[in-house]
Scaffold this motif. Structure first.
Motif, PDB file in Angstrom:
ATOM      1  N   VAL A   8      62.698  32.702  55.386  1.00 52.11           N
ATOM      2  CA  VAL A   8      63.727  33.064  56.355  1.00 52.11           C
ATOM      3  C   VAL A   8      64.512  34.221  55.759  1.00 52.11           C
ATOM      4  O   VAL A   8      65.037  34.107  54.650  1.00 52.11           O
ATOM      5  CB  VAL A   8      64.673  31.875  56.642  1.00 52.11           C
ATOM      6  N   CYS A  28      70.407  24.714  62.775  1.00 46.67           N
ATOM      7  CA  CYS A  28      69.103  24.381  62.193  1.00 46.67           C
ATOM      8  C   CYS A  28      68.935  22.868  62.070  1.00 46.67           C
ATOM      9  O   CYS A  28      69.728  22.204  61.410  1.00 46.67           O
ATOM     10  CB  CYS A  28      68.952  25.041  60.826  1.00 46.67           C
ATOM     11  N   PRO A  29      67.898  22.318  62.710  1.00 44.65           N
ATOM     12  CA  PRO A  29      67.718  20.864  62.692  1.00 44.65           C
ATOM     13  C   PRO A  29      67.231  20.324  61.350  1.00 44.65           C
ATOM     14  O   PRO A  29      67.255  19.113  61.130  1.00 44.65           O
ATOM     15  CB  PRO A  29      66.674  20.625  63.790  1.00 44.65           C
ATOM     16  N   VAL A  30      66.789  21.193  60.462  1.00 45.89           N
ATOM     17  CA  VAL A  30      66.220  20.695  59.208  1.00 45.89           C
ATOM     18  C   VAL A  30      66.952  21.231  57.958  1.00 45.89           C
ATOM     19  O   VAL A  30      66.401  21.262  56.859  1.00 45.89           O
ATOM     20  CB  VAL A  30      64.698  20.998  59.123  1.00 45.89           C
ATOM     21  N   ILE A  32      68.046  24.118  56.673  1.00 45.44           N
ATOM     22  CA  ILE A  32      67.555  25.207  55.841  1.00 45.44           C
ATOM     23  C   ILE A  32      68.713  26.117  55.407  1.00 45.44           C
ATOM     24  O   ILE A  32      68.601  26.860  54.448  1.00 45.44           O
ATOM     25  CB  ILE A  32      66.420  25.953  56.587  1.00 45.44           C
ATOM     26  N   PHE A  33      69.821  25.988  56.113  1.00 40.87           N
ATOM     27  CA  PHE A  33      70.972  26.835  55.769  1.00 40.87           C
ATOM     28  C   PHE A  33      72.104  25.981  55.207  1.00 40.87           C
ATOM     29  O   PHE A  33      72.304  24.837  55.611  1.00 40.87           O
ATOM     30  CB  PHE A  33      71.482  27.569  57.013  1.00 40.87           C
ATOM     31  N   CYS A  50      60.715  23.903  58.170  1.00 41.05           N
ATOM     32  CA  CYS A  50      61.029  24.721  59.350  1.00 41.05           C
ATOM     33  C   CYS A  50      60.075  24.401  60.497  1.00 41.05           C
ATOM     34  O   CYS A  50      58.866  24.355  60.321  1.00 41.05           O
ATOM     35  CB  CYS A  50      60.937  26.203  58.998  1.00 41.05           C
ATOM     36  N   VAL A  51      60.651  24.155  61.683  1.00 44.07           N
ATOM     37  CA  VAL A  51      59.846  23.793  62.842  1.00 44.07           C
ATOM     38  C   VAL A  51      59.678  24.979  63.805  1.00 44.07           C
ATOM     39  O   VAL A  51      59.241  24.814  64.941  1.00 44.07           O
ATOM     40  CB  VAL A  51      60.443  22.571  63.581  1.00 44.07           C
ATOM     41  N   LEU A  52      60.046  26.153  63.330  1.00 43.97           N
ATOM     42  CA  LEU A  52      59.896  27.386  64.117  1.00 43.97           C
ATOM     43  C   LEU A  52      60.564  27.279  65.486  1.00 43.97           C
ATOM     44  O   LEU A  52      60.040  27.769  66.477  1.00 43.97           O
ATOM     45  CB  LEU A  52      58.408  27.737  64.280  1.00 43.97           C
ATOM     46  N   CYS A  53      61.712  26.634  65.516  1.00 47.78           N
ATOM     47  CA  CYS A  53      62.383  26.428  66.803  1.00 47.78           C
ATOM     48  C   CYS A  53      63.111  27.681  67.284  1.00 47.78           C
ATOM     49  O   CYS A  53      63.519  27.762  68.435  1.00 47.78           O
ATOM     50  CB  CYS A  53      63.365  25.264  66.703  1.00 47.78           C
ATOM     51  N   ASP A  54      63.326  28.630  66.373  1.00 47.83           N
ATOM     52  CA  ASP A  54      63.975  29.893  66.729  1.00 47.83           C
ATOM     53  C   ASP A  54      65.470  29.787  67.030  1.00 47.83           C
ATOM     54  O   ASP A  54      66.077  30.755  67.464  1.00 47.83           O
ATOM     55  CB  ASP A  54      63.278  30.547  67.932  1.00 47.83           C
ATOM     56  N   LEU A  55      66.047  28.616  66.826  1.00 49.12           N
ATOM     57  CA  LEU A  55      67.476  28.459  67.134  1.00 49.12           C
ATOM     58  C   LEU A  55      68.335  29.371  66.249  1.00 49.12           C
ATOM     59  O   LEU A  55      69.343  29.905  66.692  1.00 49.12           O
ATOM     60  CB  LEU A  55      67.901  27.000  66.965  1.00 49.12           C
ATOM     61  N   CYS A  56      67.905  29.540  65.007  1.00 53.12           N
ATOM     62  CA  CYS A  56      68.667  30.403  64.103  1.00 53.12           C
ATOM     63  C   CYS A  56      68.579  31.860  64.543  1.00 53.12           C
ATOM     64  O   CYS A  56      69.554  32.602  64.490  1.00 53.12           O
ATOM     65  CB  CYS A  56      68.172  30.245  62.666  1.00 53.12           C
ATOM     66  N   ILE A  67      62.207  34.930  60.884  1.00 50.13           N
ATOM     67  CA  ILE A  67      61.376  33.890  60.290  1.00 50.13           C
ATOM     68  C   ILE A  67      60.044  34.550  59.963  1.00 50.13           C
ATOM     69  O   ILE A  67      59.384  35.111  60.832  1.00 50.13           O
ATOM     70  CB  ILE A  67      61.125  32.732  61.293  1.00 50.13           C
TER      71      ILE A  67
HETATM   72  S1  SF4 Z   1      63.464  28.325  63.134  1.00 51.56           S
HETATM   73 FE1  SF4 Z   1      65.455  28.520  62.150  1.00 51.56          FE
HETATM   74  S2  SF4 Z   1      66.720  26.926  63.042  1.00 51.56           S
HETATM   75 FE2  SF4 Z   1      64.585  26.407  63.503  1.00 51.56          FE
HETATM   76  S3  SF4 Z   1      63.979  25.072  61.849  1.00 51.56           S
HETATM   77 FE3  SF4 Z   1      63.374  27.127  61.247  1.00 51.56          FE
HETATM   78  S4  SF4 Z   1      65.107  27.895  60.041  1.00 51.56           S
HETATM   79 FE4  SF4 Z   1      65.833  26.089  61.165  1.00 51.56          FE
END
Ligand code: SF4
Length: 73
Positions: A8, A28-30, A32-33, A50-56, A67
């Motif tokens: 990231v 971030c649900p997991v 990472i920050f 990271c679940v690649l949710c793109d929320l960040c 990402i």
């Molecule tokens: S995409 Fe961003 S918000 Fe989603 S899990 Fe990965 S680092 Fe966290």
């Protein structure tokens, strides 16, 4: 196990902005920050969650959070 690594990348203007840094921690649900003092820190040991949710990416100004998908060769 061959796999994908996530990196990231966060521009300094975001990493040094406490308000934005806290927003990233929140979305971030997991986890990472994290925020150390008033500065954003990437929690390296959680990167593989990271679940690649793109929320960040959506929470920060365009282009400031990226990402990066890295593959094991
Ligand atoms: S995409 Fe961003 S918000 Fe989603 S899990 Fe990965 S680092 Fe966290």
């Amino acid at each position: 196990m061959p796999g994908m690594f996530i990196d990231v990348r966060v521009e300094d203007e975001v990493a040094s902005d406490e308000k934005l840094a806290r927003k990233l921690v929140e979305v971030c649900p997991v986890n990472i920050f994290a925020v150390d003092g008033s500065r954003l820190r990437i929690v390296e040991e959680n990167l593989d969650e990271c679940v690649l949710c793109d929320l960040c990416v959506q929470a920060a100004p365009p282009g400031t959070v990226t990402i990066v998908k890295l593959y094991e060769s």
